[in-house]
Design a protein around this motif. Structure first.
Motif, PDB file in Angstrom:
ATOM      1  N   ASP A  15     -62.299 103.025   3.831  1.00 26.04           N
ATOM      2  CA  ASP A  15     -62.835 102.305   5.527  1.00 26.04           C
ATOM      3  C   ASP A  15     -63.499 101.049   5.171  1.00 26.04           C
ATOM      4  O   ASP A  15     -63.997 100.769   5.991  1.00 26.04           O
ATOM      5  N   ILE A  16     -63.044  99.722   3.803  1.00 21.58           N
ATOM      6  CA  ILE A  16     -63.348  98.519   4.363  1.00 21.58           C
ATOM      7  C   ILE A  16     -62.395  97.973   4.094  1.00 21.58           C
ATOM      8  O   ILE A  16     -60.821  98.674   3.795  1.00 21.58           O
ATOM      9  N   GLY A  17     -61.480  96.500   5.282  1.00 21.07           N
ATOM     10  CA  GLY A  17     -61.188  95.491   3.921  1.00 21.07           C
ATOM     11  C   GLY A  17     -59.587  95.518   5.129  1.00 21.07           C
ATOM     12  O   GLY A  17     -58.719  95.014   4.700  1.00 21.07           O
ATOM     13  N   ALA A  18     -59.453  96.402   5.802  1.00 25.34           N
ATOM     14  CA  ALA A  18     -59.277  96.682   7.103  1.00 25.34           C
ATOM     15  C   ALA A  18     -59.048  97.034   8.736  1.00 25.34           C
ATOM     16  O   ALA A  18     -60.407  96.873   9.008  1.00 25.34           O
ATOM     17  N   LEU A  19     -58.493  96.190   9.511  1.00 27.77           N
ATOM     18  CA  LEU A  19     -59.240  95.912  10.638  1.00 27.77           C
ATOM     19  C   LEU A  19     -58.427  97.561  11.909  1.00 27.77           C
ATOM     20  O   LEU A  19     -57.152  97.158  11.937  1.00 27.77           O
ATOM     21  N   ALA A  20     -58.650  98.401  11.598  1.00 26.16           N
ATOM     22  CA  ALA A  20     -57.930  99.862  12.236  1.00 26.16           C
ATOM     23  C   ALA A  20     -58.853 101.009  12.910  1.00 26.16           C
ATOM     24  O   ALA A  20     -59.960 101.018  11.773  1.00 26.16           O
TER      25      ALA A  20
ATOM     26  N   CYS B 130     -59.355  80.612  17.079  1.00 24.00           N
ATOM     27  CA  CYS B 130     -59.610  81.052  15.603  1.00 24.00           C
ATOM     28  C   CYS B 130     -58.960  82.342  14.766  1.00 24.00           C
ATOM     29  O   CYS B 130     -58.267  82.605  15.651  1.00 24.00           O
ATOM     30  N   LEU B 131     -58.578  82.046  13.912  1.00 24.06           N
ATOM     31  CA  LEU B 131     -57.762  83.360  13.101  1.00 24.06           C
ATOM     32  C   LEU B 131     -58.977  84.283  13.107  1.00 24.06           C
ATOM     33  O   LEU B 131     -60.134  84.175  12.419  1.00 24.06           O
ATOM     34  N   VAL B 132     -59.091  86.311  12.860  1.00 23.61           N
ATOM     35  CA  VAL B 132     -59.710  87.028  12.929  1.00 23.61           C
ATOM     36  C   VAL B 132     -58.867  88.162  11.611  1.00 23.61           C
ATOM     37  O   VAL B 132     -57.848  88.535  11.804  1.00 23.61           O
ATOM     38  N   THR B 133     -59.893  88.330  10.823  1.00 22.08           N
ATOM     39  CA  THR B 133     -59.743  89.284   9.439  1.00 22.08           C
ATOM     40  C   THR B 133     -60.184  90.590   9.062  1.00 22.08           C
ATOM     41  O   THR B 133     -61.476  89.589  10.166  1.00 22.08           O
ATOM     42  N   PRO B 134     -60.026  91.150   8.546  1.00 24.41           N
ATOM     43  CA  PRO B 134     -60.696  91.689   8.109  1.00 24.41           C
ATOM     44  C   PRO B 134     -61.953  91.369   7.235  1.00 24.41           C
ATOM     45  O   PRO B 134     -61.654  89.807   6.387  1.00 24.41           O
ATOM     46  N   GLY B 135     -63.527  91.392   7.319  1.00 24.57           N
ATOM     47  CA  GLY B 135     -64.656  91.040   6.247  1.00 24.57           C
ATOM     48  C   GLY B 135     -64.019  90.919   4.603  1.00 24.57           C
ATOM     49  O   GLY B 135     -63.497  91.779   4.486  1.00 24.57           O
ATOM     50  N   LEU B 136     -64.616  90.052   3.535  1.00 21.75           N
ATOM     51  CA  LEU B 136     -63.973  89.884   2.519  1.00 21.75           C
ATOM     52  C   LEU B 136     -65.313  91.269   1.734  1.00 21.75           C
ATOM     53  O   LEU B 136     -66.007  90.963   1.982  1.00 21.75           O
ATOM     54  N   VAL B 137     -64.124  91.285   1.269  1.00 24.07           N
ATOM     55  CA  VAL B 137     -65.020  92.397  -0.094  1.00 24.07           C
ATOM     56  C   VAL B 137     -65.543  91.040  -1.748  1.00 24.07           C
ATOM     57  O   VAL B 137     -64.564  91.274  -2.467  1.00 24.07           O
ATOM     58  N   ASN B 138     -66.402  91.553  -2.164  1.00 25.90           N
ATOM     59  CA  ASN B 138     -67.494  90.512  -3.648  1.00 25.90           C
ATOM     60  C   ASN B 138     -67.118  91.659  -4.441  1.00 25.90           C
ATOM     61  O   ASN B 138     -67.841  92.478  -4.214  1.00 25.90           O
ATOM     62  N   THR B 139     -65.885  91.751  -5.368  1.00 24.98           N
ATOM     63  CA  THR B 139     -66.015  92.861  -6.511  1.00 24.98           C
ATOM     64  C   THR B 139     -66.705  92.586  -7.994  1.00 24.98           C
ATOM     65  O   THR B 139     -66.712  93.505  -8.163  1.00 24.98           O
ATOM     66  N   HIS B 140     -67.417  91.288  -7.636  1.00 18.73           N
ATOM     67  CA  HIS B 140     -68.286  91.310  -8.781  1.00 18.73           C
ATOM     68  C   HIS B 140     -69.392  90.087  -8.777  1.00 18.73           C
ATOM     69  O   HIS B 140     -68.803  88.965  -8.694  1.00 18.73           O
ATOM     70  N   HIS B 141     -70.721  90.155  -9.141  1.00 20.70           N
ATOM     71  CA  HIS B 141     -71.820  88.909  -8.464  1.00 20.70           C
ATOM     72  C   HIS B 141     -72.733  89.256  -9.553  1.00 20.70           C
ATOM     73  O   HIS B 141     -73.149  90.882 -10.440  1.00 20.70           O
ATOM     74  N   HIS B 142     -73.746  88.666 -10.098  1.00 24.88           N
ATOM     75  CA  HIS B 142     -74.876  88.701 -10.648  1.00 24.88           C
ATOM     76  C   HIS B 142     -76.317  87.928  -9.358  1.00 24.88           C
ATOM     77  O   HIS B 142     -76.073  86.694 -10.023  1.00 24.88           O
ATOM     78  N   LEU B 143     -76.401  88.713  -8.460  1.00 18.12           N
ATOM     79  CA  LEU B 143     -77.290  87.588  -7.787  1.00 18.12           C
ATOM     80  C   LEU B 143     -78.193  87.560  -8.062  1.00 18.12           C
ATOM     81  O   LEU B 143     -78.847  85.889  -7.420  1.00 18.12           O
ATOM     82  N   TYR B 144     -79.507  88.041  -9.040  1.00 18.16           N
ATOM     83  CA  TYR B 144     -80.337  87.177  -9.510  1.00 18.16           C
ATOM     84  C   TYR B 144     -79.982  85.453 -10.365  1.00 18.16           C
ATOM     85  O   TYR B 144     -80.801  84.859 -10.277  1.00 18.16           O
ATOM     86  N   GLN B 145     -78.528  85.615 -10.625  1.00 20.86           N
ATOM     87  CA  GLN B 145     -78.268  84.350 -11.549  1.00 20.86           C
ATOM     88  C   GLN B 145     -78.605  83.303 -10.608  1.00 20.86           C
ATOM     89  O   GLN B 145     -78.515  81.851 -11.024  1.00 20.86           O
TER      90      GLN B 145
ATOM     91  N   GLU C 229     -56.685  83.436  18.261  1.00 25.47           N
ATOM     92  CA  GLU C 229     -54.554  83.043  17.794  1.00 25.47           C
ATOM     93  C   GLU C 229     -54.648  83.977  17.395  1.00 25.47           C
ATOM     94  O   GLU C 229     -52.867  83.920  17.689  1.00 25.47           O
ATOM     95  N   LEU C 230     -54.637  84.770  16.789  1.00 27.89           N
ATOM     96  CA  LEU C 230     -54.193  85.353  15.454  1.00 27.89           C
ATOM     97  C   LEU C 230     -55.637  86.136  15.038  1.00 27.89           C
ATOM     98  O   LEU C 230     -55.662  86.273  14.109  1.00 27.89           O
ATOM     99  N   LEU C 231     -54.395  87.807  14.854  1.00 22.64           N
ATOM    100  CA  LEU C 231     -55.191  88.749  14.343  1.00 22.64           C
ATOM    101  C   LEU C 231     -55.168  89.687  12.958  1.00 22.64           C
ATOM    102  O   LEU C 231     -53.108  90.143  13.209  1.00 22.64           O
ATOM    103  N   VAL C 232     -55.205  89.537  12.474  1.00 16.80           N
ATOM    104  CA  VAL C 232     -54.752  90.109  10.401  1.00 16.80           C
ATOM    105  C   VAL C 232     -55.279  91.249  10.554  1.00 16.80           C
ATOM    106  O   VAL C 232     -56.561  90.942  10.054  1.00 16.80           O
ATOM    107  N   THR C 233     -54.668  91.862  10.885  1.00 15.45           N
ATOM    108  CA  THR C 233     -54.959  93.146  10.515  1.00 15.45           C
ATOM    109  C   THR C 233     -55.239  94.080   9.432  1.00 15.45           C
ATOM    110  O   THR C 233     -56.205  94.756   9.055  1.00 15.45           O
ATOM    111  N   MET C 234     -54.340  93.857   7.677  1.00 16.68           N
ATOM    112  CA  MET C 234     -53.934  94.307   7.181  1.00 16.68           C
ATOM    113  C   MET C 234     -53.996  95.335   7.139  1.00 16.68           C
ATOM    114  O   MET C 234     -54.361  96.537   6.421  1.00 16.68           O
ATOM    115  N   ASP C 235     -53.606  95.677   8.107  1.00 18.32           N
ATOM    116  CA  ASP C 235     -53.689  97.554   7.980  1.00 18.32           C
ATOM    117  C   ASP C 235     -52.034  97.975   7.753  1.00 18.32           C
ATOM    118  O   ASP C 235     -51.321  97.163   6.921  1.00 18.32           O
ATOM    119  N   ALA C 236     -51.479  99.448   7.550  1.00 17.20           N
ATOM    120  CA  ALA C 236     -50.557  99.589   6.914  1.00 17.20           C
ATOM    121  C   ALA C 236     -49.581  98.916   7.271  1.00 17.20           C
ATOM    122  O   ALA C 236     -48.408  99.074   6.350  1.00 17.20           O
TER     123      ALA C 236
END
Length: 478
Positions: free
Chosen positions: A394-399, A77-92, A18-25
């Motif tokens: 090299d992540i965060g955009a579809l280009a 569907c809406l298509v986006t780049p994969g999301l990036v998690n910048t802080h976590h404590h997985l063991y919790q 339906e819409l491709l969001v590239t997050m390119d330049a």
């Protein structure tokens, strides 16, 4: 749109969005768009029959959708780049919604949980990481960091265990070698059993980088160095860690300005506010990113922008712990790279990047008014902002040349009750409607979620292992 003789064949093509969001330049958004992935990297993007302005860049002839070994139909569907998690404590996630620690501020919460977490070992680290990364994939996340700062004596190679889980799942992973060197007897918060000698910490940091860190484009594993916080390590360890990161060319991470108690601690211990201490020990640099940053003053915000130091904004954790409203609008206006973080599942309890991205948008509007942030800016923080925090282009955009990390989200009037009537703007609908789970989460061209379900085998046995460990920890604490 099909293949023609001589065109390169893709491994995967996600088509008909339906819409491709590239997050390119150029921040292109392509109706009827498609994205092709070859060798784990985006090889081309373009528009299908319904597209407008969808010039192809990369492999294949302009305007032509390449043939592919595997095709995902993203109609409706809406298509986006994969999301990036910048802080976590997985063991919790082994102490999720842990009743004995549900009240109290940050320091009280930590004092309650440190003795429980001291039971962490390789099995618990592996199982919690495996489950935690699956949970993140179900929220549209394709790259995650983890801040593992607790290393009980005799626990084994905890970060190695986490990396093994990520590699088994095929998840892009940035574990950070966290550390604590100040125990209760030294004026810190943690018990003696979970802190380590500083020479040991630095030697283990170097070992992990040598063994696991991959600086190449498209890397699946990178290591960062991450003393826990100003109140859990010495100034000397902070300084030596910054020097080691410079020598090894890896990134730095820590908590900063999370709670007013941190201000009081730093003023008593170091004679200055946390930001001044941060700069004194050599961390005021674009090599670093910090978690939370709820309580900077205007001069400190300007300083972060000048340094290029990134911020991992953790909306749910800040709310649950009552930490306050982070000045995200002011940070971004000052040029600070801002990403989104889930934080640990003992304070945020639900590890969904979709939920955190929506929360970031809503909290910014609560703090600054209805024009303070829209869905596109929040989505940019969750993709490009996260990439900037992790030091990746090299992540965060579809280009073409970016990693083949793609999320396919249901959207619009054909996506069920929660989207009924949402016809005008799929990007705003993604974060204003919901709750939303992706139909497909793709990392380096490989599906971790397909048709809304995890593709990995062995989930139920792993959940049983997880429950057994969590029950043992709870029994020991009560």
């Amino acid at each position: 749109m099909g293949d023609t003789k001589g065109d390169a064949r893709a491994d995967l093509c996600v088509r008909g969005a339906e819409l491709l969001v590239t997050m390119d330049a150029d921040r292109r958004e392509i109706p009827g768009g498609w994205v092709a992935v070859r060798g784990g990297m985006v090889s081309a993007v373009g528009a299908g029959g319904r597209g407008r302005g969808g010039m192809v860049r990369g492999v294949g002839r302009p305007g032509r959708e390449p043939a592919a070994e595997r095709v995902i139909d993203a109609a409706g569907c809406l298509v986006t780049p994969g999301l990036v998690n910048t802080h976590h404590h997985l063991y919790q996630n082994l102490t999720r919604a842990f009743a004995p620690a549900l009240s109290g501020n940050l320091f009280a919460w930590l004092r309650t949980l440190y003795p429980v977490w001291s039971r962490l070992d390789e099995e618990a680290a592996y199982v919690s990481a495996w489950i935690g990364l699956c949970e993140l994939a179900l929220g549209g996340c394709t790259t995650s960091t983890d801040h593992l700062y607790l290393h009980p004596r005799g626990a084994g190679d905890l970060i190695g265990a986490e990396i093994a889980a990520a590699q088994e799942l095929g998840f892009r992973f940035h574990p950070t070698h966290g550390s604590m060197s100040l125990s209760v007897k030294d004026g810190g918060l943690p018990p003696d059993s979970v802190v380590r000698d500083e020479d040991e910490i630095l030697a283990d940091s170097e070992r992990l980088v040598a063994r696991h860190h991959d600086p190449a484009p498209g890397a699946m594993v990178r290591i960062a160095l991450a003393p826990c916080s100003p109140f859990s390590v010495t100034a000397e360890l902070m300084r030596r860690t910054a020097e080691l990161a410079e020598r090894l060319d890896v990134r730095l991470h820590t908590h900063l300005a999370e709670d007013p108690d941190e201000d009081r601690f730093c003023e008593a211990a170091f004679g200055c506010r946390p930001f001044e201490h941060f700069e004194r020990v050599g961390w005021g640099t674009d090599r670093a990113w910090v978690a939370h940053c709820v309580h900077p003053n205007p001069a400190e915000i300007e300083r972060l922008g000048r340094w290029g130091t990134g911020v991992a904004h953790c909306p749910s954790s800040n709310q649950i712990l009552g930490a306050g409203l982070a000045p995200v609008r002011e940070l971004r206006d000052a040029g600070v790279p801002v990403g989104i973080g889930c934080d640990g599942s003992a304070s945020a309890d639900c590890a969904s990047l979709w939920l955190e991205t929506r929360g970031a948008m809503l909290l910014a509007r609560l703090r600054g008014g209805a024009r303070a942030m829209d869905a596109r800016e929040a989505l940019e923080m969750a993709t490009l902002g996260g990439a900037a925090c992790l030091g990746r282009d090299d992540i965060g955009a579809l280009a073409p040349g970016r990693s083949g990390d793609v999320v396919v989200w249901p959207c619009g009037d054909g996506a069920g009750v929660t989207f009924a009537g949402a016809l005008s703007d799929p990007v705003e609908a993604l974060l204003r409607c919901g709750p939303v789970s992706p139909r497909h989460t793709i990392v380096a061209g490989r599906s971790l979620v397909a048709g809304g379900r995890l593709t990995v085998a062995g989930l139920e046995p792993m959940l049983r292992r997880h429950r057994a460990i969590a029950a043992e920890w709870l029994a020991a604490a009560t």
